[in-house]
Design a protein around this motif. Sequence first.
Motif, short mmCIF file in Angstrom:
data_model
loop_
_atom_site.label_atom_id
_atom_site.label_comp_id
_atom_site.label_asym_id
_atom_site.label_seq_id
_atom_site.Cartn_x
_atom_site.Cartn_y
_atom_site.Cartn_z
N ILE A 5 138.04 133.03 37.65
CA ILE A 5 138.28 131.85 36.82
C ILE A 5 138.15 132.13 35.32
O ILE A 5 138.33 131.23 34.50
CB ILE A 5 137.33 130.70 37.20
CG1 ILE A 5 135.88 131.06 36.83
CG2 ILE A 5 137.47 130.32 38.66
CD1 ILE A 5 134.95 129.86 36.86
N SER A 6 137.80 133.37 34.96
CA SER A 6 137.62 133.67 33.54
C SER A 6 138.94 133.68 32.81
O SER A 6 140.01 133.86 33.40
CB SER A 6 136.91 135.02 33.37
OG SER A 6 137.73 136.06 33.82
N SER A 7 138.88 133.48 31.51
CA SER A 7 140.06 133.47 30.66
C SER A 7 139.80 134.34 29.45
O SER A 7 138.72 134.91 29.29
CB SER A 7 140.38 132.04 30.21
OG SER A 7 139.32 131.54 29.41
N GLU A 8 140.79 134.44 28.57
CA GLU A 8 140.61 135.23 27.35
C GLU A 8 139.46 134.69 26.50
O GLU A 8 138.78 135.42 25.81
CB GLU A 8 141.91 135.25 26.54
CG GLU A 8 142.99 136.14 27.12
CD GLU A 8 142.55 137.59 27.22
OE1 GLU A 8 142.04 138.13 26.22
OE2 GLU A 8 142.68 138.18 28.31
N ARG A 9 139.24 133.38 26.58
CA ARG A 9 138.16 132.78 25.79
C ARG A 9 136.81 132.91 26.47
O ARG A 9 135.78 132.72 25.83
CB ARG A 9 138.46 131.29 25.54
CG ARG A 9 139.61 131.05 24.59
CD ARG A 9 139.60 129.63 24.09
NE ARG A 9 139.85 128.67 25.18
CZ ARG A 9 139.48 127.39 25.14
NH1 ARG A 9 138.82 126.93 24.10
NH2 ARG A 9 139.77 126.59 26.15
N GLY A 10 136.80 133.20 27.76
CA GLY A 10 135.53 133.32 28.46
C GLY A 10 135.53 134.45 29.45
O GLY A 10 135.65 134.24 30.66
N ARG A 11 135.43 135.68 28.96
CA ARG A 11 135.48 136.85 29.83
C ARG A 11 134.10 137.32 30.25
O ARG A 11 133.97 138.30 30.96
CB ARG A 11 136.21 137.99 29.12
CG ARG A 11 137.69 137.74 28.93
CD ARG A 11 138.32 138.81 28.06
NE ARG A 11 137.78 138.75 26.70
CZ ARG A 11 138.08 139.61 25.74
NH1 ARG A 11 138.88 140.62 26.00
NH2 ARG A 11 137.58 139.50 24.52
N ALA A 12 133.04 136.63 29.79
CA ALA A 12 131.69 137.10 30.06
C ALA A 12 131.22 136.67 31.44
O ALA A 12 131.50 135.56 31.90
CB ALA A 12 130.74 136.57 29.00
N VAL A 13 130.49 137.57 32.10
CA VAL A 13 129.80 137.24 33.34
C VAL A 13 128.31 137.39 33.07
O VAL A 13 127.86 138.39 32.49
CB VAL A 13 130.26 138.12 34.52
CG1 VAL A 13 130.10 139.61 34.19
CG2 VAL A 13 129.50 137.78 35.79
N LYS A 14 127.54 136.37 33.44
CA LYS A 14 126.09 136.40 33.19
C LYS A 14 125.38 136.94 34.42
O LYS A 14 125.65 136.51 35.55
CB LYS A 14 125.58 135.00 32.85
CG LYS A 14 124.08 134.96 32.56
CD LYS A 14 123.63 133.61 32.07
CE LYS A 14 123.62 132.60 33.20
NZ LYS A 14 123.02 131.30 32.77
N LEU A 15 124.47 137.88 34.21
CA LEU A 15 123.65 138.43 35.26
C LEU A 15 122.24 137.88 35.08
O LEU A 15 121.58 138.15 34.06
CB LEU A 15 123.62 139.95 35.20
CG LEU A 15 124.79 140.74 35.83
CD1 LEU A 15 126.12 140.36 35.19
CD2 LEU A 15 124.55 142.23 35.71
N ALA A 16 121.76 137.08 36.04
CA ALA A 16 120.41 136.53 36.00
C ALA A 16 119.58 137.22 37.08
O ALA A 16 119.91 137.14 38.27
CB ALA A 16 120.44 135.02 36.22
N LEU A 17 118.52 137.90 36.65
CA LEU A 17 117.69 138.68 37.56
C LEU A 17 116.33 138.03 37.74
O LEU A 17 115.66 137.68 36.75
CB LEU A 17 117.50 140.10 37.01
CG LEU A 17 118.75 140.99 37.10
CD1 LEU A 17 118.66 142.12 36.08
CD2 LEU A 17 118.90 141.55 38.50
N SER A 18 115.95 137.88 38.97
CA SER A 18 114.63 137.32 39.28
C SER A 18 114.18 137.89 40.62
O SER A 18 114.81 137.64 41.66
CB SER A 18 114.70 135.79 39.35
OG SER A 18 113.43 135.25 39.63
N GLY A 19 113.13 138.68 40.59
CA GLY A 19 112.65 139.32 41.81
C GLY A 19 113.72 140.22 42.39
O GLY A 19 114.30 141.06 41.70
N GLY A 20 114.02 140.06 43.65
CA GLY A 20 115.03 140.89 44.30
C GLY A 20 116.38 140.23 44.40
O GLY A 20 117.17 140.56 45.30
#
Length: 372
Positions: free
Chosen positions: A279-294
């Motif tokens: 669903i990403s576009s040229e304006r929103g190419r970022a993917v967020k990685l949220a890490l918590s425990g395993g």
Amino acid sequence: MRILIERSNLLKTLAHVHRVVERRNTIPILSNVLLKTDEAGLRLKATDLDIEITETVPAEAEQTGGTTVPAHLLYDIVRKLPEGSEVRLATNGDGGQMTVSAGRVNFRLQCLAEADFPDITAGTFTHSFRMPAADLLRLIERTQFAISTEETRYYLNGIYLHAIENGGETRLRAVATDGHRLARAEIDAPDGSKGMPGIIVPRKTVGELQKLLGEHDEDVSVELSDAKIRFTIGPVVLTSKLIDGTFPDYQRVIPQNNEKALTLDRESFSAAVDRVSTISSERGRAVKLALSGGQLTLTVNSPDSGTATEELPVGYEADDLEIGFNARYLLDIAGQLAGEETVFMLADPGSPTLIRDQGDEGTLYVLMPMRV
């Protein structure tokens, strides 16, 4: 000049040499391929003044000589000739035209004089060595995706190839970066490469070399100087000018104190990034990685399409962390990794991340984060 040659042999050779010819040229001779007979058969040569490629193909020469004809036109003609046919190439008396014939098919092409065809191979090469084609191809494939396309930073428009000393051993190292990501790969240095100058092989040369190496599995001969490099791959000789610039000190951007280790399955991670970035576009190419425990949660927010998330079990024991990356860059790196597991060495949301390939100790990647 008058020769007979198998269509399949001529087509294969033309496929190699015509690729370096630009379709639009202000200098007419640069649109042509040089055809010249010698003892070994028919020699073809093409150039764009930065790269020159030559290849000799077996042929029956009834009359020796040489001429130049439009490269892409000749390739298209030979490609459309009947399979299994024998092709006759013959120039007329004054050399102004060349006839291409096979059975009942005849073409007459306009020629330009052989004497006007440029030669960029002059000069001496200070270093030479041989190496397996597979090793050179691996260096290229592990790094070429990170070559910069920004013309103003021309010194990043290629792969930096150099020899380094590491623990008493000499290694041949390839590095590419576009300022957002860095790829580094190395192998044991071939005999003769020690002391070679650090050189920058241009992007177009890298692309042609990658295609040629994919067709051969024997050793490759490499000759180089400060200004040029020559690769001999079977019957093909590729000569290229090098980028005249200074590659930056890439060691400074490789993080040394990233202590938060994230271990994950490469295939699962790559598939998850690919899914959520749909669903990403040229304006929103970022993917967020949220890490918590395993657990790793991947999130993409698109201003146009909506939101996507996916959770993955991972190996992570450090403090909770959220960091964003360009999804395309993550997929590019994941596509080059050889091991089943991948290790991300993280520091904080604003610092570069170090990515190691568990299946290839000689390879590492550095990726700059994005704001999310």
